[in-house]
Design an enzyme around this catalytic site. Sequence first.
Site, PDB file in Angstrom:
ATOM      1  N   SER B 175     -51.830  -8.240  15.162  1.00 45.35           N
ATOM      2  CA  SER B 175     -52.472  -9.389  15.805  1.00 45.35           C
ATOM      3  C   SER B 175     -51.512 -10.557  15.969  1.00 45.35           C
ATOM      4  CB  SER B 175     -53.665  -9.849  14.953  1.00 45.35           C
ATOM      5  OG  SER B 175     -54.621  -8.828  14.870  1.00 45.35           O
ATOM      6  N   GLY B 208     -48.287   4.149  22.267  1.00 40.50           N
ATOM      7  CA  GLY B 208     -48.687   5.273  23.107  1.00 40.50           C
ATOM      8  C   GLY B 208     -47.523   5.780  23.940  1.00 40.50           C
ATOM      9  N   ARG B 340     -86.564  16.094  24.805  1.00 38.15           N
ATOM     10  CA  ARG B 340     -86.845  16.570  23.466  1.00 38.15           C
ATOM     11  C   ARG B 340     -88.178  16.038  22.968  1.00 38.15           C
ATOM     12  NH1 ARG B 340     -85.318  20.089  19.249  1.00 38.15           N
ATOM     13  NH2 ARG B 340     -85.591  19.065  17.252  1.00 38.15           N
ATOM     14  N   GLY B 423     -79.115  16.437  14.953  1.00 40.27           N
ATOM     15  CA  GLY B 423     -78.045  17.408  14.772  1.00 40.27           C
ATOM     16  C   GLY B 423     -77.325  17.732  16.071  1.00 40.27           C
ATOM     17  N   THR B 444     -60.297  -2.706  17.723  1.00 39.03           N
ATOM     18  CA  THR B 444     -59.146  -3.325  17.058  1.00 39.03           C
ATOM     19  C   THR B 444     -57.843  -3.206  17.836  1.00 39.03           C
ATOM     20  OG1 THR B 444     -58.862  -1.341  15.657  1.00 39.03           O
ATOM     21  CG2 THR B 444     -60.126  -3.149  14.736  1.00 39.03           C
ATOM     22  N   GLU B 446     -55.575  -3.585  21.563  1.00 37.64           N
ATOM     23  CA  GLU B 446     -55.526  -4.614  22.617  1.00 37.64           C
ATOM     24  C   GLU B 446     -56.089  -5.938  22.086  1.00 37.64           C
ATOM     25  OE1 GLU B 446     -53.404  -3.574  25.782  1.00 37.64           O
ATOM     26  OE2 GLU B 446     -54.825  -5.209  26.069  1.00 37.64           O
ATOM     27  N   ASP B 448     -57.273  -7.347  18.000  1.00 40.77           N
ATOM     28  CA  ASP B 448     -58.375  -7.134  17.064  1.00 40.77           C
ATOM     29  C   ASP B 448     -59.547  -8.037  17.448  1.00 40.77           C
ATOM     30  OD1 ASP B 448     -59.195  -6.249  14.094  1.00 40.77           O
ATOM     31  OD2 ASP B 448     -59.716  -8.355  14.408  1.00 40.77           O
TER      32      ASP B 448
END
Lengths: 655, 655
Positions: B175, B208, B340, B423, B444, B446, B448
């Site tokens: 940060s 990255g 469901r 489930g 958190t 780009e 925090d």
Amino acid sequence: MTADEHGRLEPEDHHLLAVRPGQPEEATTEDAEDTAEIDPAGRRALLDAPYAAVRDRVRARISGPGFSYLSEPDRETYRERILEQCRELARDGFGALGYPESCGGQGDLGQFIAAFETLAFHDPSLVVKFGVQFGLFGGSILQLGTERHHQAILPRAGTLELPGCFAMSETGHGSNVADLRTSARFDPARGDFVLHTPDVLARKDWIGNAALHGRLAVVFAQLEAGGAHGVHAFLVPIRNDDGSPAPGVSIEDCGPKEGLNGVDNGRITFDQVRVPRENLLNRFADVSPEGVYSSPIASPSKRFFTMLGTLVAGRISVAAAALSAAKSGLAIALRYGERRRQFGPADQPETRLLDYPSHQRRLMPRLAACYAVDFAHKELVRRFLARTDADSRRVEVLAAGLKSWSSWHTVATLQACRESCGGQGYLTVNRLPGLKADTDIYTTFEGDNTVLMQLVAKGCLTEYRDQFEEMSLFGLLRHLTTRTTTALADLNPLLARNTDEDHLRDPEVQLDLLRHREEHLLSTAARRIKSRLDRGMDPFHAFRECLNHLLRLANAHVEREILAAFTAAVETADGEWREVLRPLRDLFALWRIEEDHGWFLETGHLEGVKTKAIRDLVDRLCAESRRHALPLVEAWGIPDSCLAAPIAFGPAAGL
Amino acid sequence: MTADEHGRLEPEDHHLLAVRPGQPEEATTEDAEDTAEIDPAGRRALLDAPYAAVRDRVRARISGPGFSYLSEPDRETYRERILEQCRELARDGFGALGYPESCGGQGDLGQFIAAFETLAFHDPSLVVKFGVQFGLFGGSILQLGTERHHQAILPRAGTLELPGCFAMSETGHGSNVADLRTSARFDPARGDFVLHTPDVLARKDWIGNAALHGRLAVVFAQLEAGGAHGVHAFLVPIRNDDGSPAPGVSIEDCGPKEGLNGVDNGRITFDQVRVPRENLLNRFADVSPEGVYSSPIASPSKRFFTMLGTLVAGRISVAAAALSAAKSGLAIALRYGERRRQFGPADQPETRLLDYPSHQRRLMPRLAACYAVDFAHKELVRRFLARTDADSRRVEVLAAGLKSWSSWHTVATLQACRESCGGQGYLTVNRLPGLKADTDIYTTFEGDNTVLMQLVAKGCLTEYRDQFEEMSLFGLLRHLTTRTTTALADLNPLLARNTDEDHLRDPEVQLDLLRHREEHLLSTAARRIKSRLDRGMDPFHAFRECLNHLLRLANAHVEREILAAFTAAVETADGEWREVLRPLRDLFALWRIEEDHGWFLETGHLEGVKTKAIRDLVDRLCAESRRHALPLVEAWGIPDSCLAAPIAFGPAAGL
């Protein structure tokens, strides 16, 4: 604050600080490492009681060889590893702790639950696989079967010689057990039961141990013998000795899951599978060779709930295991927060994360809640072990509530821990990702939390009605319409404005607020449902329309139970320990009240001046208890090798 | 409710219903499938504007061959697959959309952001890898470099011929960018820069594209040339053409992560690595061959923030990508909730999950929030593209706030979605586990969120001060002490008790409440900080002590901005669409007010009778908008192949 001519923030603003000649810092705990007051080992012994010995034996085992974590194992390797670890635990006798001595155990469910809770400091896949085999599979045979089943199965279940499954859930029915659709029809001609899956929605699903290792399953199915008798449990072999599926049984792997990939969940389908009549677990009902159904419990519903009720130890264990995972997460995040620094005053060391009030707010109430739930769990286990027919329903209600509260607390805690550790918290090696993924399912397995909380609300309503069952209808109606007003009028109006710290930290004041909330929500819920029934609405829809209200009631009930247990534990603690626990208890209580302060204001229980005072006090309690954060975490005695996360150990932040 | 002689609940209680001859159901939407009012395709076109064409091109591409999801790929395969998909996107020209036409692009950042947002309907690893290459790496060269860098790099960046990294974060500083510790010392003797990592805490971390594919990195380092000049960006080759690390560079894989394992994050350490002087990205500062530092921006802080500010598109894109993941999760959970069934009235079909008020409460406000954030995002992009020097700070503040709010909303939404699917939600094949794990880091990275929200609070305080900068000190002080009271007195006291639905659904009433909250929190925050400064506390500690208050202010600011954008969008929508959006807007606004009703009660903005009415109205709005749930979700146009989850498509629950 300063800004340049373009209104752009100065770098000190980016730092969240301004470069100014430093004033001497006000007294804070920073860099003080003032943690001398409490002795983690002594505290651990107290927290471990009365099961210290078995907990230490589990700690030693899971710290030993064969219990290190594998890095990125494929699913197959992972599952074999977990199975092998379960075998080792079985060799130590941990699996059979709850079984009778005649079956190789020690007949002590309290020890079993304590071992389970401690085991949950390790990889959650291990404790779940352990729970499936020794708790769900063996435990249901113990509770629902009779001597012939115990002698035939439990000795081999406890050693893991015979791996088994607990096959209750179906694809189409999880929460609604009474309506599951696997059938077990008695064939009087051949004197056996025929287990059958009518369609794909009725297949058994998410069954632990099914995909690979299980040989025998406890299968819940609709018993048909001269009529429908509801859900009962049957022993059904699902695999041959060579591991191939038994005749008529097909098994499918559930495939990769968010977590718990060390557990081999599977789906089981039965195609007219025959098992001997004796395979009915017949403690509560039996079928004669002639096909005549009988049960010592006349009421079908009572029978059903008695059967399910015997399995409550599973829910209690799950609540405890969730809590252990939250503790592990906090141990990692608090240790990191104590070391990691970021931003700070000019020309001084950067500030520890844990010295930021925002960081304390994230983690300290969760630490307090772990202690609170821990004491509530201990009290629940005590009540469970001493339960009688008369209070077993209360135990079941509390187990349902504590499981829900504990597992939601765990999810929220681990999320807070992950975010508190930033990028470090995202790395698998730092454990938080695994803990999160593995325990997420705790909120919906062993009873979906939302459904369980409805059972809690039902329990409250039932007690409420019982309380007044002797009352005339007129009296009850009058009560329903006046009770809330009375409860409010009983309050000293000055109380709602009292902001003295002594008052706010008075355990009776805290408990009273939670009691009033519960009572108020209970009486208003009863009134709402009643008015709908009076209008001719059917109970299902009446209950459904009040669902959100009822869920608030359930939460109020559980939080009051937790605070009561925490308060009792503080009062009986020895002097030094009590002084450490008391602020934690205050923090937990006031944090819960603050969280719902809108409700307390809305109903006139608190006035704004008091809710503000509570908020300030929560801030201060976070800061005060932050001093004890690490010793409080160490008192849990989580083995270093289980905690494992590098960020919990390195001397420097981020390593 | 009934209970047998043991006080045990009857089975109908377990069912959460009582078996009673069914009354005719009250009018509900159950089984109605009444979704005719809105036409998803038409709505989609409106939502997609003004970037419908590029969004549709992205949809077509990510539905095409090579973009299906792999089941349990190992990390290596996964990363290669994602790289290949990025190459394909580059071939389509999506990567270069924001670059100048002279560099192979279209010079349209709006299109780039829209493409990015749409791409995020696919696997989040893909959009992150895409963002690293074309946004962070290429984008920072575009924003911080000059023509020579653009011509040399961008054409090859946009085609992915030259994979690159954005190397800002360090192990010890994430940060706090201004204090990162990689150095870039100018060596006048040789006329080049020497990049160096002084110790392990200063290594670049979580970068990255670093572990495997990156060749060139934009490295942020402390520029030293005749003195320290703060953080600047440099182009540094990190790999040779054969993939081996460049001389002096060591690279380590970050290893397995909670999610985004298709992205090769790595750590980079520099050992006296020399790069030519021209590798300084010199739009805002340069160093002459003689080693003389110069910059068109005199103030070092303004320079630093100008440089960082140019990168704001990244933060805007991340907010949008998080939102796309929340939409995917809701699309899955709402479709499942519609199909469901579980529990129900006797002798009738079981009830759809989405007909339970508790289920609606979990999902419907989140659906409304997705629409709210979507419109706020569109407004932010509009302001960003039209920004001038005068309002760029406001855009940055809003980007920081929206990124935080959106990513936290995404985490909460996906958790609710997962639990809502029981489930099924835990199975990888149903996508929710991956969506959760992949987007958790959005809170958190780009920036925090907690740090970004502090920047938002700073922004509010700065505006507040600017507003009164002409005021004498005396006037300012008087203002600080009277403003809150005035604001409250301005309110018509009857308003705090008005429970008319028309009133509660009046957009001005809703916005006014959020405005009052923001103003109140702002003036009290300013007063608190000022009183501390007056007592001689340094600004860092003064700010830190008020941190929790400031974070509430930031949240109030962002929520007010979001609601304002949503309201404006509703007002300009065409008639039919407006009628669908209006209840969603009401739901979002009232849900946020309800969430903080304690604060509104505490400060006298609302009375209990009104907060109760708001709660009831939120319940009703959840039930009403539930009718439109599926069409509202379909209007997002998420390709079926991207959604992929079997539970979103099967005709029956659970399949």
